[in-house]
Design a protein around this motif. Structure first.
Motif, PDB file in Angstrom:
ATOM      1  N   ALA A 185       0.854  -1.214   0.037  1.00 42.17           N
ATOM      2  CA  ALA A 185      -0.141  -0.418  -0.345  1.00 42.17           C
ATOM      3  C   ALA A 185       0.720   1.238  -0.586  1.00 42.17           C
ATOM      4  CB  ALA A 185      -0.962  -0.098   0.706  1.00 42.17           C
ATOM      5  N   TYR A 186       2.174   1.327   0.675  1.00 43.75           N
ATOM      6  CA  TYR A 186       2.894   2.526   1.052  1.00 43.75           C
ATOM      7  C   TYR A 186       3.570   2.112  -1.025  1.00 43.75           C
ATOM      8  CZ  TYR A 186       2.834   3.957   5.183  1.00 43.75           C
ATOM      9  OH  TYR A 186       2.255   4.269   6.661  1.00 43.75           O
ATOM     10  N   ILE A 187       4.219   1.111  -1.140  1.00 42.62           N
ATOM     11  CA  ILE A 187       4.438   1.740  -2.429  1.00 42.62           C
ATOM     12  C   ILE A 187       3.524   2.505  -3.158  1.00 42.62           C
ATOM     13  CG2 ILE A 187       5.093   0.669  -4.760  1.00 42.62           C
ATOM     14  CD1 ILE A 187       5.949  -1.592  -2.336  1.00 42.62           C
ATOM     15  N   ALA A 188       2.228   1.612  -3.276  1.00 44.75           N
ATOM     16  CA  ALA A 188       1.078   1.954  -4.275  1.00 44.75           C
ATOM     17  C   ALA A 188       0.506   3.555  -4.075  1.00 44.75           C
ATOM     18  CB  ALA A 188      -0.550   1.483  -3.746  1.00 44.75           C
ATOM     19  N   VAL A 189       0.740   4.779  -3.008  1.00 46.19           N
ATOM     20  CA  VAL A 189       0.645   5.424  -2.281  1.00 46.19           C
ATOM     21  C   VAL A 189       1.424   6.578  -3.336  1.00 46.19           C
ATOM     22  CG1 VAL A 189       0.774   7.158  -0.525  1.00 46.19           C
ATOM     23  CG2 VAL A 189      -0.530   4.656  -0.524  1.00 46.19           C
ATOM     24  N   ASP A 190       2.801   5.964  -3.128  1.00 48.97           N
ATOM     25  CA  ASP A 190       3.695   7.092  -3.870  1.00 48.97           C
ATOM     26  C   ASP A 190       4.402   7.238  -5.112  1.00 48.97           C
ATOM     27  OD1 ASP A 190       4.612   7.460  -1.023  1.00 48.97           O
ATOM     28  OD2 ASP A 190       5.810   6.063  -1.051  1.00 48.97           O
ATOM     29  N   ILE A 191       3.743   5.895  -5.832  1.00 44.99           N
ATOM     30  CA  ILE A 191       4.033   5.570  -7.303  1.00 44.99           C
ATOM     31  C   ILE A 191       3.459   6.298  -8.196  1.00 44.99           C
ATOM     32  CG2 ILE A 191       2.337   4.179  -7.719  1.00 44.99           C
ATOM     33  CD1 ILE A 191       3.960   2.333  -9.297  1.00 44.99           C
ATOM     34  N   SER A 192       4.063   6.972  -9.230  1.00 36.00           N
ATOM     35  CA  SER A 192       3.425   7.966  -9.926  1.00 36.00           C
ATOM     36  C   SER A 192       2.059   7.773 -10.658  1.00 36.00           C
ATOM     37  CB  SER A 192       4.024   8.728 -11.422  1.00 36.00           C
ATOM     38  OG  SER A 192       4.477   7.479 -11.884  1.00 36.00           O
ATOM     39  N   ASP A 193       1.215   8.223 -11.664  1.00 38.35           N
ATOM     40  CA  ASP A 193       0.325   8.027 -11.968  1.00 38.35           C
ATOM     41  C   ASP A 193       0.479   7.384 -12.597  1.00 38.35           C
ATOM     42  OD1 ASP A 193      -1.193   9.009  -9.968  1.00 38.35           O
ATOM     43  OD2 ASP A 193      -2.696  10.706 -11.416  1.00 38.35           O
ATOM     44  N   ILE A 194       1.344   7.861 -14.236  1.00 45.59           N
ATOM     45  CA  ILE A 194       1.756   7.356 -15.406  1.00 45.59           C
ATOM     46  C   ILE A 194       1.912   5.517 -14.648  1.00 45.59           C
ATOM     47  CG2 ILE A 194       3.239   7.344 -17.312  1.00 45.59           C
ATOM     48  CD1 ILE A 194       3.294   9.842 -16.862  1.00 45.59           C
ATOM     49  N   LEU A 195       3.159   5.330 -14.062  1.00 44.10           N
ATOM     50  CA  LEU A 195       3.460   4.561 -13.491  1.00 44.10           C
ATOM     51  C   LEU A 195       2.616   3.212 -13.684  1.00 44.10           C
ATOM     52  CD1 LEU A 195       5.388   2.110 -13.875  1.00 44.10           C
ATOM     53  CD2 LEU A 195       6.478   3.289 -11.345  1.00 44.10           C
ATOM     54  N   PHE A 196       1.605   3.783 -12.700  1.00 47.17           N
ATOM     55  CA  PHE A 196       0.486   3.249 -11.599  1.00 47.17           C
ATOM     56  C   PHE A 196      -0.124   2.707 -13.283  1.00 47.17           C
ATOM     57  CE2 PHE A 196      -3.614   2.248 -10.335  1.00 47.17           C
ATOM     58  CZ  PHE A 196      -3.411   1.177  -9.110  1.00 47.17           C
ATOM     59  N   LYS A 197      -1.133   3.517 -14.013  1.00 42.23           N
ATOM     60  CA  LYS A 197      -1.202   2.973 -15.187  1.00 42.23           C
ATOM     61  C   LYS A 197      -0.544   2.035 -15.730  1.00 42.23           C
ATOM     62  CE  LYS A 197      -3.736   7.358 -15.351  1.00 42.23           C
ATOM     63  NZ  LYS A 197      -4.632   8.829 -16.453  1.00 42.23           N
ATOM     64  N   ARG A 198       0.525   2.222 -16.471  1.00 36.91           N
ATOM     65  CA  ARG A 198       1.072   1.043 -17.423  1.00 36.91           C
ATOM     66  C   ARG A 198       1.693  -0.726 -16.616  1.00 36.91           C
ATOM     67  NH1 ARG A 198       6.144   5.004 -18.682  1.00 36.91           N
ATOM     68  NH2 ARG A 198       5.816   6.475 -20.143  1.00 36.91           N
ATOM     69  N   VAL A 199       0.865  -0.242 -15.009  1.00 42.14           N
ATOM     70  CA  VAL A 199       1.440  -1.682 -14.417  1.00 42.14           C
ATOM     71  C   VAL A 199      -0.353  -1.927 -14.485  1.00 42.14           C
ATOM     72  CG1 VAL A 199       1.483  -2.735 -12.137  1.00 42.14           C
ATOM     73  CG2 VAL A 199       3.019  -0.934 -12.839  1.00 42.14           C
ATOM     74  N   LEU A 200      -0.729  -1.434 -14.096  1.00 40.61           N
ATOM     75  CA  LEU A 200      -2.713  -1.411 -14.415  1.00 40.61           C
ATOM     76  C   LEU A 200      -2.862  -2.377 -15.781  1.00 40.61           C
ATOM     77  CD1 LEU A 200      -5.397  -2.162 -13.258  1.00 40.61           C
ATOM     78  CD2 LEU A 200      -5.892   0.260 -13.665  1.00 40.61           C
ATOM     79  N   ALA A 201      -2.149  -1.522 -16.778  1.00 41.31           N
ATOM     80  CA  ALA A 201      -2.873  -2.074 -17.624  1.00 41.31           C
ATOM     81  C   ALA A 201      -1.990  -3.516 -18.414  1.00 41.31           C
ATOM     82  CB  ALA A 201      -2.260  -1.172 -19.342  1.00 41.31           C
ATOM     83  N   VAL A 202      -1.206  -3.835 -17.991  1.00 41.34           N
ATOM     84  CA  VAL A 202       0.004  -5.178 -18.195  1.00 41.34           C
ATOM     85  C   VAL A 202      -0.500  -5.616 -16.632  1.00 41.34           C
ATOM     86  CG1 VAL A 202       1.950  -6.757 -17.550  1.00 41.34           C
ATOM     87  CG2 VAL A 202       1.670  -4.266 -18.553  1.00 41.34           C
ATOM     88  N   VAL A 203      -1.525  -6.000 -15.757  1.00 38.72           N
ATOM     89  CA  VAL A 203      -2.147  -6.981 -14.517  1.00 38.72           C
ATOM     90  C   VAL A 203      -3.107  -6.692 -15.342  1.00 38.72           C
ATOM     91  CG1 VAL A 203      -2.978  -6.728 -12.817  1.00 38.72           C
ATOM     92  CG2 VAL A 203      -0.293  -6.005 -12.943  1.00 38.72           C
ATOM     93  N   MET A 204      -3.790  -6.092 -16.426  1.00 40.18           N
ATOM     94  CA  MET A 204      -5.409  -5.702 -16.691  1.00 40.18           C
ATOM     95  C   MET A 204      -5.385  -7.564 -18.004  1.00 40.18           C
ATOM     96  SD  MET A 204      -7.401  -3.046 -17.023  1.00 40.18           S
ATOM     97  CE  MET A 204      -9.008  -3.476 -17.921  1.00 40.18           C
ATOM     98  N   LEU A 205      -3.810  -7.744 -18.981  1.00 39.10           N
ATOM     99  CA  LEU A 205      -3.904  -8.344 -19.409  1.00 39.10           C
ATOM    100  C   LEU A 205      -3.936  -9.718 -19.245  1.00 39.10           C
ATOM    101  CD1 LEU A 205      -1.968  -6.777 -22.551  1.00 39.10           C
ATOM    102  CD2 LEU A 205      -4.580  -7.129 -22.635  1.00 39.10           C
ATOM    103  N   LEU A 206      -2.329  -9.656 -17.470  1.00 43.22           N
ATOM    104  CA  LEU A 206      -2.175 -10.945 -17.220  1.00 43.22           C
ATOM    105  C   LEU A 206      -3.914 -12.093 -16.479  1.00 43.22           C
ATOM    106  CD1 LEU A 206       0.581  -9.709 -15.796  1.00 43.22           C
ATOM    107  CD2 LEU A 206       0.947 -11.494 -17.866  1.00 43.22           C
ATOM    108  N   VAL A 207      -4.145 -10.860 -16.032  1.00 39.98           N
ATOM    109  CA  VAL A 207      -5.408 -11.259 -15.005  1.00 39.98           C
ATOM    110  C   VAL A 207      -6.712 -11.841 -15.909  1.00 39.98           C
ATOM    111  CG1 VAL A 207      -7.424 -10.339 -13.950  1.00 39.98           C
ATOM    112  CG2 VAL A 207      -5.028 -10.341 -13.827  1.00 39.98           C
ATOM    113  N   LEU A 208      -7.017 -11.280 -17.261  1.00 38.18           N
ATOM    114  CA  LEU A 208      -7.970 -11.800 -18.222  1.00 38.18           C
ATOM    115  C   LEU A 208      -7.696 -13.116 -19.109  1.00 38.18           C
ATOM    116  CD1 LEU A 208      -8.340  -8.737 -20.486  1.00 38.18           C
ATOM    117  CD2 LEU A 208     -10.422  -9.607 -18.991  1.00 38.18           C
ATOM    118  N   GLY A 209      -6.224 -13.308 -19.074  1.00 38.06           N
ATOM    119  CA  GLY A 209      -5.376 -14.536 -19.397  1.00 38.06           C
ATOM    120  C   GLY A 209      -6.107 -15.844 -18.391  1.00 38.06           C
ATOM    121  N   LEU A 210      -5.311 -14.899 -17.441  1.00 35.78           N
ATOM    122  CA  LEU A 210      -6.006 -16.121 -16.014  1.00 35.78           C
ATOM    123  C   LEU A 210      -7.749 -16.328 -16.252  1.00 35.78           C
ATOM    124  CD1 LEU A 210      -3.836 -15.025 -13.428  1.00 35.78           C
ATOM    125  CD2 LEU A 210      -3.613 -16.913 -14.460  1.00 35.78           C
TER     126      LEU A 210
END
Length: 222
Positions: free
Chosen positions: A89-114
Motif C-alpha cells: 500500500a505504501y508503494i501504491a501511495v507513492d507511485i506516479s500516475d503514469i507508472l501505475f497506469k502502465r502496471v495496471l494495463a499489463v496486469v489487466m491483460l494477465l488477469v484476463l488471460g487467467l
C-alpha cells in the motif's frame, strides 16, 4: 463527486459483485471506471478497497453459516499478508500516475488471460485435501503458505486486481486444499489485509469515502 457519478459507480458495483461471485476479477471493471471518473490513480486504488472489504465480510459470514471456516488457520495466513499489504500500500501511495497506469494495463491483460485459462478448475482437480487443520498441513507446507501470503499481501496491498486467482493457486498447490476450503480462507485473508491497506491509503488521504460506500452497496447487491 458529481451527481451522475453515483448511478455509474453503483451500477459498476453491481456488475463487479456479479463477476466476483461467478469467477472473480471484479476490480478489472471497478478500478478503471474510478480512474475514468477522474479520481487520481492512488485515490481510485484506495477507494476500491472499501467495496472489497464489504464483499469479503459478507462472504466470510456466508462461509461461517455453512460451517466452512477455520478462523484460526485463516488468521495464520493473514498475519504475513497484513505485513505485505502495508508494504504494498505504501508503494501504491507513492507511485506516479503514469507508472501505475502502465502496471495496471499489463496486469489487466494477465488477469484476463487467467480468467480465460481458468486455472482454479485445473488446480481444484488435483486438490483433494478437504481439511484445514494446521497440523494436517505439516510444518513445511504451513510455513511455505505463510511465506506465499506475505508476497501475495505485497501485491494485494499495491493493486489487488486478480489477487483472488493468486490466492487460489497458492492454497490449492501449496496447501492442497479443495476449492471450497480455499475460498473460505481467501475471503477472510483478503478482507483482513485489505483493511490494513485501506488504513494506509486513508492515512495518506487517498480514499474517497462517498464513492467507495456507493461502490460497496452496488457490489453487495450484485
Amino acid at each position: 463527486m458529481e451527481i451522475w457519478h453515483i448511478p455509474v459507480v453503483f451500477f459498476a458495483g453491481i456488475l463487479a459483485g456479479f463477476i466476483n461471485t461467478l469467477a472473480g476479477g471484479g476490480s478489472l471493471l471497478t478500478l478503471p471506471i474510478l480512474i475514468f471518473l477522474g479520481l487520481p490513480t492512488a485515490v481510485a486504488n484506495g477507494t476500491n478497497r472499501i467495496a472489497i472489504i464489504a464483499q469479503c465480510a459478507s462472504a466470510v459470514a456466508g462461509f461461517k453459516r455453512k460451517g466452512v471456516s477455520n478462523f484460526k488457520l485463516s488468521l495464520l495466513f493473514a498475519i504475513p499478508g497484513i505485513l505485505g499489504a502495508v508494504i504494498g500500500a505504501y508503494i501504491a501511495v507513492d507511485i506516479s500516475d503514469i507508472l501505475f497506469k502502465r502496471v495496471l494495463a499489463v496486469v489487466m491483460l494477465l488477469v484476463l488471460g487467467l480468467i480465460l485459462w481458468n486455472p482454479a478448475k485445473r488446480l481444484n482437480a488435483n486438490s483433494q485435501n478437504s481439511g484445514n487443520d494446521p497440523a494436517g498441513l505439516g510444518r513445511g507446507r504451513l510455513i511455505a503458505t505463510m511465506v506465499a501470503f506475505f508476497f501475495i499481501g505485497i501485491y494485494g496491498g499495491f493493486l489487488q486486481v486478480g489477487v483472488g486467482f493468486i490466492i487460489i493457486a497458492a492454497l490449492t498447490s501449496i496447501a492442497g486444499f479443495n476449492l471450497i476450503v480455499t475460498n473460505s480462507h481467501k475471503v477472510f485473508v483478503a478482507g483482513i489485509y485489505t483493511s490494513f491497506a485501506l488504513i494506509v491509503f486513508a492515512f495518506n488521504g487517498k480514499v474517497c469515502w462517498e464513492i467507495g460506500l456507493c461502490l460497496a452497496a452496488g457490489m453487495g447487491l450484485g
